[in-house]
Design a protein around this motif. Structure first.
Motif, mmCIF file in Angstrom:
data_model
loop_
_atom_site.group_PDB
_atom_site.id
_atom_site.type_symbol
_atom_site.label_atom_id
_atom_site.label_comp_id
_atom_site.label_asym_id
_atom_site.label_seq_id
_atom_site.Cartn_x
_atom_site.Cartn_y
_atom_site.Cartn_z
ATOM 1 N N PRO A 40 0.622 -1.353 0.198
ATOM 2 C CA PRO A 40 -0.129 -0.042 0.014
ATOM 3 C C PRO A 40 0.999 1.187 0.096
ATOM 4 C CG PRO A 40 -0.014 -1.004 2.033
ATOM 5 C CD PRO A 40 0.574 -1.914 1.131
ATOM 6 N N SER B 127 3.978 2.513 2.332
ATOM 7 C CA SER B 127 4.692 1.367 3.019
ATOM 8 C C SER B 127 6.063 1.264 2.937
ATOM 9 C CB SER B 127 4.047 -0.182 2.460
ATOM 10 O OG SER B 127 4.140 -0.125 0.988
ATOM 11 N N THR C 119 11.169 4.023 -0.888
ATOM 12 C CA THR C 119 12.500 4.541 -0.036
ATOM 13 C C THR C 119 13.275 3.202 -0.013
ATOM 14 O OG1 THR C 119 10.724 5.609 1.426
ATOM 15 C CG2 THR C 119 13.050 4.978 2.430
HETATM 16 N N1 LIG Z 1 12.214 12.537 2.162
HETATM 17 C C1 LIG Z 1 11.076 12.399 3.130
HETATM 18 N N2 LIG Z 1 10.982 12.896 4.447
HETATM 19 C C2 LIG Z 1 10.227 12.361 5.200
HETATM 20 N N3 LIG Z 1 9.463 11.347 5.061
HETATM 21 C C3 LIG Z 1 9.386 10.560 3.940
HETATM 22 C C4 LIG Z 1 10.393 11.072 3.030
HETATM 23 N N4 LIG Z 1 10.037 10.052 1.834
HETATM 24 C C5 LIG Z 1 9.214 9.112 2.325
HETATM 25 N N5 LIG Z 1 8.821 9.634 3.610
HETATM 26 C C6 LIG Z 1 7.805 8.943 4.259
HETATM 27 O O1 LIG Z 1 8.187 7.406 4.300
HETATM 28 C C7 LIG Z 1 6.988 6.777 4.171
HETATM 29 C C8 LIG Z 1 7.331 5.734 2.991
HETATM 30 O O2 LIG Z 1 7.389 6.494 1.821
HETATM 31 P P1 LIG Z 1 7.586 5.734 0.416
HETATM 32 O O3 LIG Z 1 7.572 6.913 -0.651
HETATM 33 O O4 LIG Z 1 8.633 4.856 0.403
HETATM 34 O O5 LIG Z 1 6.309 4.773 0.364
HETATM 35 P P2 LIG Z 1 5.582 4.142 -0.993
HETATM 36 O O6 LIG Z 1 5.628 2.768 -0.511
HETATM 37 O O7 LIG Z 1 6.347 4.416 -1.933
HETATM 38 O O8 LIG Z 1 4.335 4.615 -1.291
HETATM 39 P P3 LIG Z 1 3.529 5.032 -2.666
HETATM 40 O O9 LIG Z 1 2.964 3.565 -3.101
HETATM 41 O O10 LIG Z 1 2.684 5.984 -2.718
HETATM 42 O O11 LIG Z 1 4.570 5.545 -3.651
HETATM 43 C C9 LIG Z 1 5.717 7.669 3.746
HETATM 44 O O12 LIG Z 1 5.032 7.802 5.340
HETATM 45 C C10 LIG Z 1 6.291 9.006 3.656
HETATM 46 O O13 LIG Z 1 5.659 9.948 3.967
#
Ligand SMILES: Nc1ncnc2c1ncn2[C@@H]1O[C@H](COP(=O)(O)OP(=O)(O)OP(=O)(O)O)[C@@H](O)[C@H]1O
Ligand SMILES: [Mg+2]
Lengths: 260, 250
Positions: free
Chosen positions: B35, B38, B42
């Protein structure tokens, strides 16, 4: 005051004033060169957020942005030799032109640094990430990817700065430098045709400003040719360009780059 | 082989990745699902150090990097072994399609210009853009830009290509052309880690599927295992939400 107006004097003054054009252009060119170098040095600690240096850079910029150029000229011309006397450096033989170029260089440097910082910041962060992901070093990413794009973004501001500098050099006559405005003063006093001299003078500044603006516009088109294509996307990108320009101006705060 | 061991990442107090372990064999396609928020993006960005992990180890073949004492040189080396395809394409805006692909070959791999040019043209032809060599990104559709992005990644001949939702910024009618290219290179044995929401694609291209939630790997296995016989409640919930038509047996 002076002799009755006579248009023919305007034309006869033009070539006389133009004999000092080289001095004006020399001041502009040297100050510009110094300004770009100083601008980079001042911009870097702000871009990379280096603690103490960043504050120093901000103080520097505040000083040159917040005080009249005329006072800066006087401070450097009369003040610097006094300071240097303390370390046994004699500057009485140094040509006035050196002080003038030094002042304009440092002054322009402050505005240049703001321009550099704002345009580098305006380049999309994804560009640097792509460069890193490709395996470039930070130096390669900066010189190959960020700088070329920042240049295109910076040119409209740069153009304003060069024209502002050109006009500011007219104050060098207050220190006795025989550049165009100084020459105009002299011509006016000798012939008593002040209005005609100033009309001729204004004409020359106008033509140079106009030429600089057009040349830099050509440079901008070239640098931004990747965004400026005759396709349906064109409108979208020119809008985007304007938006990024507005963003820079907003970021730079009130000043020469933003004015005009 | 690529090995991630105990990769963690916090943004301030917020722990986004919590001791992630992941192995990717040579030639394998690993798909990461999960989701929003998640930690998928990152995790990918930690692999090429666009994000600095708070701890853990990354190994690629013989090369090993301890995230706690990574030096500039190590990071640079790590990035040369990986390539990334971005959600927003991130093509170099001031360079043509051909120049985008050539850039890494010239600057990073230091190939002679003619050689770089020849290889780049071949790659652009492979992704179906042989006729767009001199187009700037602004003159290309999203799908075309992303295919240039894939060619740019391929050119570097990395040990692994990282894809972060390569099709989610595209108009629906352009998704197919990009997925087709990714399918094609997957068949050629390029090692890839792909974050995607395209379930059909994940099903037939992945060798291994990883489901993430809340910064941990909840479940992983073959596509059949994860899609048809999910063990964890969170995986079932997620799959039900994202593919309501999917009929998995419990
Ligand atoms: N540069 C940042 N500074 C602070 N928090 C961050 C940063 N980048 C990501 N986050 C937080 O880290 C968490 C994971 O983010 P991430 O972008 O890795 O999720 P994702 O699984 O790729 O989601 P999506 O499917 O929406 O792309 C989220 O809660 C986001 O708010
Ligand atoms: Mg993401």
């Amino acid at each position: 005051m002076g002799a009755p107006f006579d248009l023919s004097f305007v034309f006869s003054f033009l070539p006389k004033l133009l004999t000092t054009l080289s001095t004006t252009l020399l001041i502009v060119a040297c100050s510009l060169l110094a300004g770009v170098i100083v601008g980079f040095i001042i911009a870097l600690p702000r871009l990379y957020k280096v603690p103490v240096l960043k504050t120093l850079a901000e103080v520097y910029i505040s000083f040159f942005r917040g005080t009249p150029i005329l006072i800066q000229l006087f401070l450097f011309y009369y003040g610097l030799p006094e300071v240097l006397k303390l370390v046994n450096l004699d500057m009485t033989r140094t040509p006035v032109l050196v002080f003038v170029i030094l002042t304009y260089g440092l002054h322009t440097g402050a505005f240049m640094s703001e321009m550099i910082r704002a345009s580098v910041t305006a380049v999309d962060k994804g560009q640097v990430e792509a460069a890193y992901a490709t395996g470039m070093t930070s130096y390669q990413a900066f010189t190959r990817i960020v700088l070329p794009q920042a240049l295109g973004i910076a040119i409209p501001v740069f153009s304003n700065l060069v024209i502002a500098l050109l006009k500011d050099t007219s104050l060098a006559f207050t220190l006795g430098v025989m550049e165009m405005t100084g020459k105009a003063q002299t011509l006016g006093s000798v012939t008593q045709h002040f209005i005609e001299t100033y009309i001729a003078l204004a004409l020359i500044y106008l033509v140079i400003s106009f030429t600089i603006e057009k040349l830099l516009l050509v440079a901008e088109r070239r640098l931004l040719r990747h965004e400026d294509q005759g396709s349906p996307v064109k409108r979208k990108f020119s809008l985007q360009k304007k938006a990024s320009y507005r963003h820079i101006i907003a970021d730079m705060g009130p000043g020469k780059g933003g004015g005009a | 082989m690529i090995k991630l061991e105990r990769i963690s990442k916090s943004f301030g107090r917020h722990q986004v990745l919590n001791n992630i372990d992941l192995k990717v064999s040579k030639g394998e396609v690993v798909v990461i699902l999960g989701p929003s928020g998640s930690g998928k993006t990152t995790l990918l960005r930690c692999v090429n150090y666009l994000e600095k992990p708070s701890g853990g180890e990354i190994s690629i073949g013989e090369f090993k990097l301890d995230c706690r004492h990574a030096r500039k040189k190590d990071i640079h080396q790590l990035r040369q072994k990986t390539a990334m395809v971005f959600q927003q394409y991130n093509l170099f805006r001031h360079k043509t399609a051909l120049e985008n692909v050539m850039e890494g070959l010239l600057i990073v791999k230091k190939l002679p210009k003619e050689e770089a040019r020849k290889r780049s043209i071949a790659l652009l032809e492979k992704v179906g853009l042989g006729s767009k060599l001199d187009a700037y990104p602004s003159q290309l559709s999203g799908g075309q830009q992303q295919r240039v992005g894939i060619a740019r990644a391929l050119a570097l001949e990395p040990e692994v290509i990282l894809f972060d939702e390569p099709t989610s910024a595209l108009d629906p009618e352009l998704v197919g052309e990009v997925l087709a290219v990714i399918r094609k290179i997957a068949k050629e044995g390029i090692t890839m880690i792909v974050v995607t929401h395209e379930m059909g694609f994940a099903r037939d291209v992945a060798n291994h599927v990883v489901f993430m939630d809340g910064g941990v790997i909840v479940e992983e296995g073959t596509p059949t295992e994860v899609f048809n016989h999910p063990r964890e409640e969170r995986t079932k919930q997620f799959l039900k939400r994202i593919t309501p038509e999917l009929n998995y047996s419990i």
